[in-house]
Design a protein around this motif. Structure first.
Motif, mmCIF file in Angstrom:
data_model
loop_
_atom_site.group_PDB
_atom_site.id
_atom_site.type_symbol
_atom_site.label_atom_id
_atom_site.label_comp_id
_atom_site.label_asym_id
_atom_site.label_seq_id
_atom_site.Cartn_x
_atom_site.Cartn_y
_atom_site.Cartn_z
ATOM 1 N N PRO A 85 22.278 -9.825 24.000
ATOM 2 C CA PRO A 85 22.075 -8.380 24.148
ATOM 3 C C PRO A 85 23.366 -7.572 24.288
ATOM 4 C CG PRO A 85 20.654 -9.591 25.666
ATOM 5 C CD PRO A 85 21.586 -10.583 25.046
ATOM 6 N N PHE A 86 24.468 -8.238 24.603
ATOM 7 C CA PHE A 86 25.720 -7.526 24.841
ATOM 8 C C PHE A 86 26.565 -7.379 23.575
ATOM 9 C CE2 PHE A 86 24.298 -9.464 28.761
ATOM 10 C CZ PHE A 86 24.172 -8.342 29.544
ATOM 11 N N GLY A 87 26.224 -8.123 22.552
ATOM 12 C CA GLY A 87 26.923 -7.970 21.278
ATOM 13 C C GLY A 87 27.290 -9.292 20.639
ATOM 14 N N HIS A 88 27.313 -9.291 19.315
ATOM 15 C CA HIS A 88 27.594 -10.503 18.548
ATOM 16 C C HIS A 88 29.024 -11.015 18.777
ATOM 17 C CE1 HIS A 88 26.926 -13.481 15.499
ATOM 18 N NE2 HIS A 88 27.974 -13.070 14.801
ATOM 19 N N ALA A 89 29.930 -10.134 19.141
ATOM 20 C CA ALA A 89 31.315 -10.561 19.389
ATOM 21 C C ALA A 89 31.379 -11.601 20.511
ATOM 22 C CB ALA A 89 32.194 -9.358 19.739
ATOM 23 N N TYR A 90 30.462 -11.525 21.474
ATOM 24 C CA TYR A 90 30.425 -12.505 22.567
ATOM 25 C C TYR A 90 29.815 -13.825 22.105
ATOM 26 C CZ TYR A 90 31.303 -8.576 25.748
ATOM 27 O OH TYR A 90 31.842 -7.491 26.389
ATOM 28 N N THR A 91 28.645 -13.756 21.470
ATOM 29 C CA THR A 91 27.968 -14.996 21.064
ATOM 30 C C THR A 91 28.796 -15.753 20.033
ATOM 31 O OG1 THR A 91 26.638 -13.786 19.443
ATOM 32 C CG2 THR A 91 25.642 -14.193 21.602
ATOM 33 N N GLN A 92 29.437 -15.016 19.148
ATOM 34 C CA GLN A 92 30.273 -15.649 18.131
ATOM 35 C C GLN A 92 31.389 -16.470 18.783
ATOM 36 O OE1 GLN A 92 32.946 -13.118 16.001
ATOM 37 N NE2 GLN A 92 32.704 -14.272 14.098
ATOM 38 N N ARG A 93 32.013 -15.942 19.813
ATOM 39 C CA ARG A 93 33.093 -16.646 20.499
ATOM 40 C C ARG A 93 32.547 -17.790 21.354
ATOM 41 N NH1 ARG A 93 35.048 -11.905 19.189
ATOM 42 N NH2 ARG A 93 37.287 -11.547 19.103
ATOM 43 N N ALA A 94 31.459 -17.535 22.055
ATOM 44 C CA ALA A 94 30.913 -18.539 22.979
ATOM 45 C C ALA A 94 30.483 -19.807 22.251
ATOM 46 C CB ALA A 94 29.752 -17.948 23.765
ATOM 47 N N LYS A 95 29.991 -19.698 21.035
ATOM 48 C CA LYS A 95 29.537 -20.922 20.344
ATOM 49 C C LYS A 95 30.687 -21.893 20.125
ATOM 50 C CE LYS A 95 29.866 -19.948 15.449
ATOM 51 N NZ LYS A 95 29.199 -19.858 14.187
ATOM 52 N N TYR A 96 31.918 -21.383 20.017
ATOM 53 C CA TYR A 96 33.071 -22.258 19.816
ATOM 54 C C TYR A 96 33.522 -22.950 21.101
ATOM 55 C CZ TYR A 96 33.430 -20.482 15.090
ATOM 56 O OH TYR A 96 33.169 -20.167 13.784
#
Length: 190
Positions: free
Chosen positions: A137-148
């Motif tokens: 919910p906070f933005g794709h920029a977070y999920t994109q980084r967290a998956k790595y």
């Protein structure tokens, strides 16, 4: 624009220093041993290599509890994975009550042993899926980084995780547990 600048300043380590938290499979170097100038260059290479999004006006601030524990998201994922496992084996199938959560946190798993040995991939993937759902919910920029933060073996299993979404209070309780019990990141229970 002012809000975006504030976001980049307050959460710069999340957006501008992926080398600090990326899984070694993607990082490629021992980041903490690099001098600051090389860390900065390495971070820029990672941002370019993985085409990491820069936050925009739709990117929200993470709650403080998540931004504070950003580097510990893999550890949090292990705990959440085990909580989901406990929930699935419980007789009622309901979300764990506070008493059972307290019991878990008195004798938790050793997340570092699990993460360092790449065992229990299913458990890590279940927890990682919860972390990514929590960040979405906070933005794709977070999920994109967290998956790595997770190796490719875990990343491949995440889409197959069909667990119910844990309530926010369980995620918050897990973060608070780590804050109050730093030794639990590295030590096995007795």
């Amino acid at each position: 624009m002012q809000m975006l600048t504030k976001l980049l300043i307050e959460q710069k380590d999340i957006f501008l220093a992926p080398g600090h938290y990326f899984h070694s499979e993607f990082n490629g170097v021992i980041y903490d041993q690099l001098p600051p100038l090389l860390q900065k260059q390495h971070n820029q290479k990672l941002i370019e290599k993985y085409t990491l999004l820069i936050p925009n006006n739709q990117t929200a601030f993470l709650p403080k509890i998540l931004s504070t524990h950003w580097n510990k998201l893999p550890i949090i994922a292990v705990h959440l994975g085990e909580i989901l496992h406990l929930q699935s084996v419980s007789m009622s199938g309901k979300i764990l009550n506070n008493e059972r959560l307290q019991h878990y946190f008195h004798q938790p798993l050793n997340p570092m042993k699990i993460l360092n040995n790449n065992i229990e991939t299913r458990l890590i993937a279940s927890g990682a899926a919860q972390v990514l759902l929590c960040l979405a919910p906070f933005g794709h920029a977070y999920t994109q980084r967290a998956k790595y933060m997770f190796n490719t073996q875990v990343q491949k299993r995440i889409p197959n995780c069909n667990n119910p979404i844990l309530p926010w209070n369980i995620i918050e309780k897990t973060c608070n547990y780590l804050s109050g019990h730093e030794k639990n990141e590295n030590t096995a229970p007795h």
